[in-house]
Design a protein around this motif. Structure first.
Motif, short mmCIF file in Angstrom:
data_model
loop_
_atom_site.label_atom_id
_atom_site.label_comp_id
_atom_site.label_asym_id
_atom_site.label_seq_id
_atom_site.Cartn_x
_atom_site.Cartn_y
_atom_site.Cartn_z
N ALA A 134 0.83 -1.20 0.00
CA ALA A 134 0.00 0.00 0.00
C ALA A 134 0.86 1.25 0.00
O ALA A 134 0.54 2.24 -0.68
CB ALA A 134 -0.93 0.00 1.21
N ALA A 135 1.97 1.23 0.75
CA ALA A 135 2.86 2.38 0.77
C ALA A 135 3.50 2.61 -0.60
O ALA A 135 3.61 3.75 -1.07
CB ALA A 135 3.94 2.18 1.84
N ARG A 136 3.89 1.53 -1.26
CA ARG A 136 4.48 1.67 -2.60
C ARG A 136 3.45 2.19 -3.60
O ARG A 136 3.78 3.04 -4.44
CB ARG A 136 5.04 0.31 -3.05
N GLU A 137 2.24 1.71 -3.51
CA GLU A 137 1.19 2.17 -4.42
C GLU A 137 0.91 3.66 -4.21
O GLU A 137 0.73 4.42 -5.18
CB GLU A 137 -0.08 1.36 -4.21
N TRP A 138 0.88 4.08 -2.97
CA TRP A 138 0.66 5.50 -2.66
C TRP A 138 1.79 6.36 -3.23
O TRP A 138 1.54 7.38 -3.87
CB TRP A 138 0.54 5.68 -1.15
#
Length: 241
Positions: free
Chosen positions: A219-223
């Motif tokens: 999720a952090a990478r997608e953000w």
């Protein structure tokens, strides 16, 4: 003369009572009195002072000689100040310094080479170098104990700082720069190697988490991937469950 102008500029931007108070309130929510924290890249000491006022015991690292001198004169005496950078080995390294914009001085040559083409960096010039001492997080832990929190703000050198850490610590934060998102994705991968970290960003100097919950690395990478290159920078926090 430009070095002193750079120090004055940093003090005007970062070292004001309202900012310190806001970060003190923030750190008061995530730290407990007596917690040991390590501030890697203390600069003018805004976060160092805020964490100390929240009741933490602070070890602050600042490699730039002029800023370390300022901190030595102005920080409370119960803060441990170390004039050094953090990296993968105990050695001596050469830092690229921007006299007029010293907050972006960096040990990461690739960052310095690419930055002039990135949004927000076109006016910055790295006009000199400075030889600095380098220590490791593992060495600091051996001398001072396991920190509850490590704050890392090192202008593209984050992965090298984490290469000197061989064990998970409860919580860390790294500065993220949307124009250099790949550097932060490498940091996320490194932290996932160390432990089952969950992530939450703080945008700019807002001193509050962006998400209501802590999310996994994917999720952090997608953000990060969805941020425009000219979006505001900030801090990506990581903590163990």
């Amino acid at each position: 003369m430009e070095r002193w102008l750079g120090l004055a500029r940093s003090l005007v931007i970062y070292h004001n009572p309202a900012t310190v108070r806001a970060w003190r309130r923030f750190y008061g929510q995530i730290l407990r009195p007596g917690d040991l924290v390590i501030d890697v890249g203390a600069h003018v000491g805004t976060r160092t002072r805020a964490m100390r006022r929240a009741g933490a015991r602070v070890v602050a690292l600042e490699p730039q000689a002029l800023f370390a001198r300022y901190l030595r004169l102005t920080l409370p005496r119960d803060i441990v100040l170390i004039e050094a950078a953090a990296g993968g080995a105990e050695t001596v390294a050469r830092m690229a310094v921007s006299s007029r914009h010293p907050t972006v001085s960096s040990l990461q040559a690739a960052f310095v080479d690419a930055a002039p083409a990135a949004p927000g960096f076109g006016h910055v010039r790295w006009d000199r170098t400075e030889e600095v001492r380098m220590v490791t997080l593992d060495g600091l832990i051996a001398r001072h104990g396991v920190p509850a929190y490590v704050k890392i703000d090192v202008e593209g050198f984050e992965i090298e700082v984490l290469s000197g850490l061989s064990r998970p610590v409860p919580m860390l934060s790294v500065e993220y720069l949307p124009g250099f998102a790949s550097l932060t994705t490498r940091v996320i991968a490194r932290l996932e190697e160390l432990g089952p970290y969950r992530f939450n960003p703080v945008v700019g100097e807002r001193s509050g988490f962006l998400w209501p919950d802590w999310r996994d690395g994917a999720a952090a990478r997608e953000w990060l991937a969805g941020l425009p290159a000219d979006a505001a920078s900030g801090d990506l926090f990581a903590r163990l469950p």
